[in-house]
Design an enzyme around this catalytic site. Structure first.
Site, PDB file in Angstrom:
ATOM      1  N   GLU A 183       2.870  -5.932  -3.591  1.00  0.00           N
ATOM      2  CA  GLU A 183       3.871  -6.567  -4.438  1.00  0.00           C
ATOM      3  C   GLU A 183       3.248  -7.710  -5.243  1.00  0.00           C
ATOM      4  O   GLU A 183       2.156  -8.200  -4.921  1.00  0.00           O
ATOM      5  CB  GLU A 183       5.006  -7.112  -3.565  1.00  0.00           C
ATOM      6  CG  GLU A 183       5.719  -6.071  -2.716  1.00  0.00           C
ATOM      7  CD  GLU A 183       6.706  -5.210  -3.496  1.00  0.00           C
ATOM      8  OE1 GLU A 183       6.581  -5.114  -4.743  1.00  0.00           O
ATOM      9  OE2 GLU A 183       7.591  -4.620  -2.856  1.00  0.00           O
TER      10      GLU A 183
ATOM     11  N   ASP B 159       0.201   4.256   1.974  1.00  0.00           N
ATOM     12  CA  ASP B 159       1.088   3.340   2.668  1.00  0.00           C
ATOM     13  C   ASP B 159       2.084   4.071   3.553  1.00  0.00           C
ATOM     14  O   ASP B 159       2.177   5.307   3.534  1.00  0.00           O
ATOM     15  CB  ASP B 159       1.837   2.467   1.654  1.00  0.00           C
ATOM     16  CG  ASP B 159       2.360   3.257   0.448  1.00  0.00           C
ATOM     17  OD1 ASP B 159       2.642   4.459   0.597  1.00  0.00           O
ATOM     18  OD2 ASP B 159       2.486   2.670  -0.631  1.00  0.00           O
TER      19      ASP B 159
ATOM     20  N   ASN C 116       8.048  -3.486 -10.872  1.00  0.00           N
ATOM     21  CA  ASN C 116       7.489  -4.836 -10.847  1.00  0.00           C
ATOM     22  C   ASN C 116       5.960  -4.833 -10.878  1.00  0.00           C
ATOM     23  O   ASN C 116       5.332  -5.876 -10.711  1.00  0.00           O
ATOM     24  CB  ASN C 116       7.998  -5.617  -9.633  1.00  0.00           C
ATOM     25  CG  ASN C 116       7.530  -5.026  -8.308  1.00  0.00           C
ATOM     26  OD1 ASN C 116       6.807  -4.018  -8.272  1.00  0.00           O
ATOM     27  ND2 ASN C 116       7.931  -5.640  -7.209  1.00  0.00           N
TER      28      ASN C 116
ATOM     29  N   HIS D  35       3.926  -3.065  -8.806  1.00  0.00           N
ATOM     30  CA  HIS D  35       3.202  -2.836  -7.551  1.00  0.00           C
ATOM     31  C   HIS D  35       2.510  -1.469  -7.557  1.00  0.00           C
ATOM     32  O   HIS D  35       2.990  -0.519  -8.149  1.00  0.00           O
ATOM     33  CB  HIS D  35       4.117  -2.991  -6.326  1.00  0.00           C
ATOM     34  CG  HIS D  35       5.104  -1.892  -6.101  1.00  0.00           C
ATOM     35  ND1 HIS D  35       6.461  -2.108  -6.009  1.00  0.00           N
ATOM     36  CD2 HIS D  35       4.939  -0.552  -5.900  1.00  0.00           C
ATOM     37  CE1 HIS D  35       7.087  -0.966  -5.781  1.00  0.00           C
ATOM     38  NE2 HIS D  35       6.180   0.000  -5.707  1.00  0.00           N
TER      39      HIS D  35
END
Length: 235
Positions: A143, A67, A136, A138
């Site tokens: 996400e 990314d 979380n 990811h």
């Protein structure tokens, strides 16, 4: 899925570097999928040391990163390209032309997503993909969502991700709110997956790898990968 608990970050970094080094030694022209953030820093330090000592050769290795932030040029010290150059690429004998990241500064991000997906596919997908995991759940910048994104795409970063990443910026307001990332489908095409996580990720590791497979915890999809290893620390 193999889950390995170790006693320290140093041990985690050593084991992760061993796995990556073994892949390079087994297939010198392998494709490595790479990650950024604090988790892989020790791993990259180990790999750079081995290369400097002549024990590891990156001259034929190709890399694809997961990314990049949208809106940052490769020269920006907060970009993931800059991070990789400083922490690995500039410290090993890899051909810069064989190192690939999404272009976060592209004027047409839809076209850039298609280009990067095609690039990863043209290389034959990663032989080994290194991952971290967010609090979380990811992986990459995928996400929590209603479904698992299949391909490279842009994403609005969650507030929790922005807050977590703000430690690397002068102000939370400086953290980009958008990123371009490999999709879950892209990640799952890697032949092998290695996920590393520190002690602060114990709760999400439990949820992701001992709970249901759900896009609300994106990393949980790795339970379905045929060759996935998770290494995490007790402290």
């Amino acid at each position: 899925m193999k889950i390995i608990e170790v006693e320290s970050y140093e041990k985690l970094s050593l084991l992760a570097a061993d796995m990556i080094a073994s892949q390079v030694l087994f297939k010198p022209d392998c494709v490595l999928g790479l990650a950024t953030g604090s988790s892989p820093l020790g791993t990259y330090e180990n790999l750079a040391s081995r290369c400097g000592e002549g024990r590891l050769d990156f001259s034929r290795v190709r890399t694809v990163n997961l990314d990049e932030y949208c809106g940052l040029t490769a020269e920006n010290p907060q970009s993931y390209r800059y991070f990789m150059d400083q922490n690995l690429f500039g410290r090993v004998n890899i051909d810069p032309a064989n190192t690939h990241l999404p272009d976060g500064s592209a004027s047409d991000m839809e076209a850039e997503c298609a280009r990067y997906e095609s690039l990863v596919e043209s290389l034959g997908w990663p032989d080994l993909q290194l991952l971290g995991i967010g609090h979380n759940g990811h992986i990459g910048f995928n996400e929590p969502a209603e479904d698992f994104p299949a391909r490279v795409h842009t994403v609005q970063l969650a507030e929790s991700t922005i807050k977590a990443n703000s430690r690397l910026f002068d102000r939370v307001e400086d953290v980009p709110t958008m990123a371009v990332t490999m999709g879950i489908g892209t990640i799952m095409k890697a032949r092998r997956v290695l996920l590393i996580a520190g002690a602060d990720k114990r709760e999400i590791v439990e949820r992701a790898f001992h709970g249901p497979v759900t896009p609300q915890v994106p990393g949980s999809i790795l339970q379905l990968h045929p060759d996935a290893t998770v290494i995490f620390t007790r402290s």
